[in-house]
Design a protein around this motif. Structure first.
Motif, mmCIF file in Angstrom:
data_model
loop_
_atom_site.group_PDB
_atom_site.id
_atom_site.type_symbol
_atom_site.label_atom_id
_atom_site.label_comp_id
_atom_site.label_asym_id
_atom_site.label_seq_id
_atom_site.Cartn_x
_atom_site.Cartn_y
_atom_site.Cartn_z
ATOM 1 N N LEU A 122 -63.272 -9.570 -14.910
ATOM 2 C CA LEU A 122 -63.255 -9.751 -13.467
ATOM 3 C C LEU A 122 -62.603 -8.549 -12.807
ATOM 4 O O LEU A 122 -61.674 -7.947 -13.355
ATOM 5 N N PRO A 123 -63.075 -8.176 -11.623
ATOM 6 C CA PRO A 123 -62.475 -7.022 -10.944
ATOM 7 C C PRO A 123 -61.055 -7.333 -10.472
ATOM 8 O O PRO A 123 -60.699 -8.495 -10.252
ATOM 9 N N ASP A 124 -60.259 -6.288 -10.337
ATOM 10 C CA ASP A 124 -58.905 -6.443 -9.815
ATOM 11 C C ASP A 124 -58.981 -6.729 -8.321
ATOM 12 O O ASP A 124 -59.836 -6.195 -7.608
ATOM 13 N N THR A 125 -58.083 -7.559 -7.839
ATOM 14 C CA THR A 125 -58.050 -7.895 -6.414
ATOM 15 C C THR A 125 -56.640 -7.688 -5.876
ATOM 16 O O THR A 125 -55.669 -7.644 -6.632
ATOM 17 N N LEU A 126 -56.550 -7.563 -4.563
ATOM 18 C CA LEU A 126 -55.253 -7.431 -3.899
ATOM 19 C C LEU A 126 -54.686 -8.817 -3.614
ATOM 20 O O LEU A 126 -55.424 -9.740 -3.284
ATOM 21 N N SER A 127 -53.377 -8.922 -3.708
ATOM 22 C CA SER A 127 -52.731 -10.171 -3.306
ATOM 23 C C SER A 127 -52.638 -10.190 -1.782
ATOM 24 O O SER A 127 -52.819 -9.163 -1.102
ATOM 25 N N PHE A 128 -52.324 -11.360 -1.227
ATOM 26 C CA PHE A 128 -52.193 -11.484 0.225
ATOM 27 C C PHE A 128 -51.075 -10.575 0.732
ATOM 28 O O PHE A 128 -51.203 -9.929 1.769
ATOM 29 N N GLU A 129 -49.975 -10.483 -0.010
ATOM 30 C CA GLU A 129 -48.843 -9.642 0.394
ATOM 31 C C GLU A 129 -49.230 -8.166 0.406
ATOM 32 O O GLU A 129 -48.841 -7.413 1.310
ATOM 33 N N GLU A 130 -49.983 -7.728 -0.616
ATOM 34 C CA GLU A 130 -50.430 -6.332 -0.668
ATOM 35 C C GLU A 130 -51.336 -6.013 0.514
ATOM 36 O O GLU A 130 -51.196 -4.963 1.147
ATOM 37 N N LEU A 131 -52.250 -6.920 0.828
ATOM 38 C CA LEU A 131 -53.142 -6.705 1.958
ATOM 39 C C LEU A 131 -52.353 -6.671 3.268
ATOM 40 O O LEU A 131 -52.612 -5.831 4.130
ATOM 41 N N SER A 132 -51.381 -7.565 3.417
ATOM 42 C CA SER A 132 -50.571 -7.602 4.636
ATOM 43 C C SER A 132 -49.827 -6.293 4.837
ATOM 44 O O SER A 132 -49.747 -5.786 5.966
ATOM 45 N N SER A 133 -49.300 -5.716 3.752
ATOM 46 C CA SER A 133 -48.576 -4.451 3.888
ATOM 47 C C SER A 133 -49.527 -3.306 4.248
ATOM 48 O O SER A 133 -49.153 -2.413 5.008
ATOM 49 N N ILE A 134 -50.751 -3.337 3.735
ATOM 50 C CA ILE A 134 -51.743 -2.310 4.105
ATOM 51 C C ILE A 134 -52.121 -2.464 5.572
ATOM 52 O O ILE A 134 -52.162 -1.477 6.324
ATOM 53 N N LEU A 135 -52.377 -3.689 6.010
ATOM 54 C CA LEU A 135 -52.752 -3.930 7.410
ATOM 55 C C LEU A 135 -51.613 -3.568 8.355
ATOM 56 O O LEU A 135 -51.859 -3.135 9.491
ATOM 57 N N GLY A 136 -50.387 -3.712 7.892
ATOM 58 C CA GLY A 136 -49.223 -3.418 8.729
ATOM 59 C C GLY A 136 -49.044 -1.953 9.060
ATOM 60 O O GLY A 136 -48.395 -1.615 10.051
ATOM 61 N N VAL A 137 -49.612 -1.050 8.260
ATOM 62 C CA VAL A 137 -49.443 0.389 8.516
ATOM 63 C C VAL A 137 -50.615 1.003 9.277
ATOM 64 O O VAL A 137 -50.606 2.195 9.564
ATOM 65 N N ILE A 138 -51.603 0.201 9.621
ATOM 66 C CA ILE A 138 -52.762 0.724 10.357
ATOM 67 C C ILE A 138 -52.381 0.893 11.822
ATOM 68 O O ILE A 138 -51.817 0.000 12.450
ATOM 69 N N ASP A 139 -52.726 2.055 12.383
ATOM 70 C CA ASP A 139 -52.456 2.352 13.792
ATOM 71 C C ASP A 139 -53.563 1.727 14.638
ATOM 72 O O ASP A 139 -54.695 2.213 14.660
ATOM 73 N N LEU A 140 -53.216 0.659 15.353
ATOM 74 C CA LEU A 140 -54.208 -0.063 16.166
ATOM 75 C C LEU A 140 -54.368 0.527 17.564
ATOM 76 O O LEU A 140 -55.154 0.010 18.357
#
Length: 169
Positions: A122-140
């Motif tokens: 199965l492919p590797d996936t991101l956890s919810f916490e990892e995704l949240s930290s990535i979304l948190g650094v995006i300049d909106l």
């Protein structure tokens, strides 16, 4: 006088002669690379080593399906992965297909041998916490940031592959 399906010349063929002929066939008829020829040859030599260790030793053309099955059981016991076993079986099947093509044998002893099924990872996936930290650094504050956030949220929430995401309209 007992009739056999092999000629005297065929019975005299030893492992080295058979493997050399197979290598020439792979090079000249199949136009395989040197690495591929070496890999197939190595697979057949593993079977050769096993068969020469049997009591009595078994010639290349006298190998039976049972001999091959016992050989495969041995390499399984040695810890060879399913992928490695499949490659070895492929080399052995090719070798005996060649001997049949050259009329050295009438039926390949490897014909009914099946390769082990290799499980799909199965492919590797991101956890919810990892995704949240990535979304948190995006300049909106700019449109590219908003687009990137929308892409990541779609990717994660729909369980898409990146190739599927970039194919969306």
């Amino acid at each position: 006088f007992i009739e056999t399906p092999f000629s005297i010349q065929t019975l005299m063929m030893n492992w080295q002669q058979a493997i050399k002929s197979y290598e020439h066939y792979l090079k000249l008829e199949k136009s395989l690379s040197a690495n591929s020829i070496d890999a197939y040859s190595l697979d057949v030599r593993k079977l050769q080593k096993y068969c020469e260790g049997l009591k009595p030793p078994v010639n290349a053309i006298l190998v039976s399906m049972e001999d091959i099955q016992h050989f495969l059981a041995d390499i399984t016991d040695l810890g060879f992965s399913a992928t490695s076993q499949s490659r070895i079986i492929s080399g052995i099947k090719g070798f005996y297909k060649f001997l049949a093509l050259e009329d050295v044998i009438t039926v390949s002893p490897a014909e009914l041998i099946e390769a082990p099924r290799s499980g799909r990872k199965l492919p590797d996936t991101l956890s919810f916490e990892e995704l949240s930290s990535i979304l948190g650094v995006i300049d909106l504050s700019n449109p590219l940031g908003q687009r990137n956030r929308a892409m990541l949220e779609t990717l994660y929430s729909c369980g898409l592959r990146v190739s599927e995401l970039v194919g969306l309209r």
